[in-house]
Each structure stands twice: as C-alpha cells, then as structure tokens.
Design a protein around this motif. Structure first.
Motif, short mmCIF file in Angstrom:
data_model
loop_
_atom_site.label_atom_id
_atom_site.label_comp_id
_atom_site.label_asym_id
_atom_site.label_seq_id
_atom_site.Cartn_x
_atom_site.Cartn_y
_atom_site.Cartn_z
N ILE A 2 38.01 46.26 40.40
CA ILE A 2 38.55 45.55 39.20
C ILE A 2 40.19 45.39 39.54
N TRP A 3 40.47 44.34 38.94
CA TRP A 3 41.99 44.20 39.22
C TRP A 3 42.47 42.89 38.15
N SER A 4 43.71 43.01 38.12
CA SER A 4 44.31 41.71 37.13
C SER A 4 44.46 40.55 38.16
N CYS A 5 44.03 39.45 37.47
CA CYS A 5 44.21 38.25 38.18
C CYS A 5 44.34 37.11 37.15
N GLU A 6 44.98 35.92 37.78
CA GLU A 6 44.84 34.70 37.14
C GLU A 6 43.55 34.10 37.20
N LEU A 7 43.08 33.82 36.01
CA LEU A 7 41.83 33.32 35.83
C LEU A 7 41.45 32.01 36.32
N SER A 8 40.52 31.68 36.95
CA SER A 8 40.20 30.22 37.47
C SER A 8 39.85 29.19 36.39
N SER A 9 39.38 29.59 35.17
CA SER A 9 39.09 28.89 34.24
C SER A 9 38.95 29.45 33.09
N PRO A 10 39.05 28.79 31.86
CA PRO A 10 39.38 29.39 30.56
C PRO A 10 37.72 29.71 30.08
N ALA A 11 37.18 30.55 30.96
CA ALA A 11 35.48 31.01 30.37
C ALA A 11 35.67 31.84 29.29
N VAL A 12 34.63 31.90 28.54
CA VAL A 12 34.72 32.65 27.33
C VAL A 12 33.89 34.02 27.71
N ALA A 13 34.39 35.10 27.64
CA ALA A 13 33.73 36.49 28.03
C ALA A 13 32.60 36.84 27.01
N VAL A 14 31.64 37.51 27.46
CA VAL A 14 30.53 38.02 26.85
C VAL A 14 31.17 38.76 25.70
#
Length: 139
Positions: free
Chosen positions: A122-134
């Motif tokens: 697991i790592w910090s990253c720039e998200l590819s889309s504004p997905a909604v987390a569970v």
C-alpha cells in the motif's frame, strides 16, 4: 487528489480516496487486535499512533507505551513508508482498512487473500479518478 493505492510492484489493483486510515489485523498466534494509524502524504504513509491489546509471540510492547482502555498505545518515529509491504495469506486472515468511522476488509477491494498472491503493498498515490471509496457517501 492524493489517496491510497493497493497493489504490488507498482501495479495498482485498487485505489481508496482517503487522507488517513487505520490498518488493523488480528495476530495469527495470540489472536489479539493490532491497529496502526497512518496519514497519506505525497512523501508516503506517515505512521502515527499504534495500539495493541496485549503482548506475546513477536509482539513486545515498546518502551514508553501507555496502557489505556485495554490497549497499549505507542508511537514510533519512522520516515514516510512508500510502499508499506504486507503479508496477506488465507491462513493469516485479512487486514482491515478503517476510515470514515468504518472498517472494511481488504477483500472488499481485492477479493479474499490467496496463497498464490501472499503479499500486498500500500502506498500514497495520485488517484486516477475521483472514485468513491467503499463506505463513503456519494453526493
């Protein structure tokens, strides 16, 4: 937006849009809960407070830990972790990611732990889309 990536060797299997989380698991031998609080930063995952319900095999309580509400609370000074590597096997059970006052098994994003894939990063990253987390409310 920065968030949390789950995967291995840089391959992203899932993204979680959260700025902070608690990683929790049950020790495979002692059967006690362990929790570590992290902040997601561009430099990596910053470990804050950690808690463990007891000591035992491979679970020595660090110097300076305080017993509060049935758990040992402590902090370690570590550089940002990028990535944080976790063992994940069927025999050990699954990790939980806790955020927004709810805990979720990693299997919600990745499916159950498998012997053929015994590790996870697991790592910090720039998200590819504004997905909604569970567990997050939409809207």
């Amino acid at each position: 937006m920065i968030g949390l990536c789950l995967g291995l060797a840089g391959a992203v299997w899932a993204e979680v849009p959260t700025p902070a989380f608690t990683l929790a698991w049950t020790h495979t031998i002692e059967k006690v809960r362990w929790e570590e609080d992290y902040r997601v930063t561009p430099e990596g995952l910053l470990l804050g407070e950690a808690r463990v319900k007891g000591s035992g095999a491979g679970m020595e309580i660090p110097d300076g830990a305080e017993l509060r509400e049935g758990s040992w609370h402590y902090q370690r000074q570590l550089p940002p972790l990028q990535p944080l590597r976790l063992g994940r096997t069927p025999e050990a059970g699954d990790y939980q990611l806790c955020f927004n006052q709810r805990c979720h098994l990693m299997s919600e994003w990745l499916g159950p732990p498998q012997a053929t894939q015994p590790a996870l990063e697991i790592w910090s990253c720039e998200l590819s889309s504004p997905a909604v987390a569970v567990g997050q409310d939409e809207g």
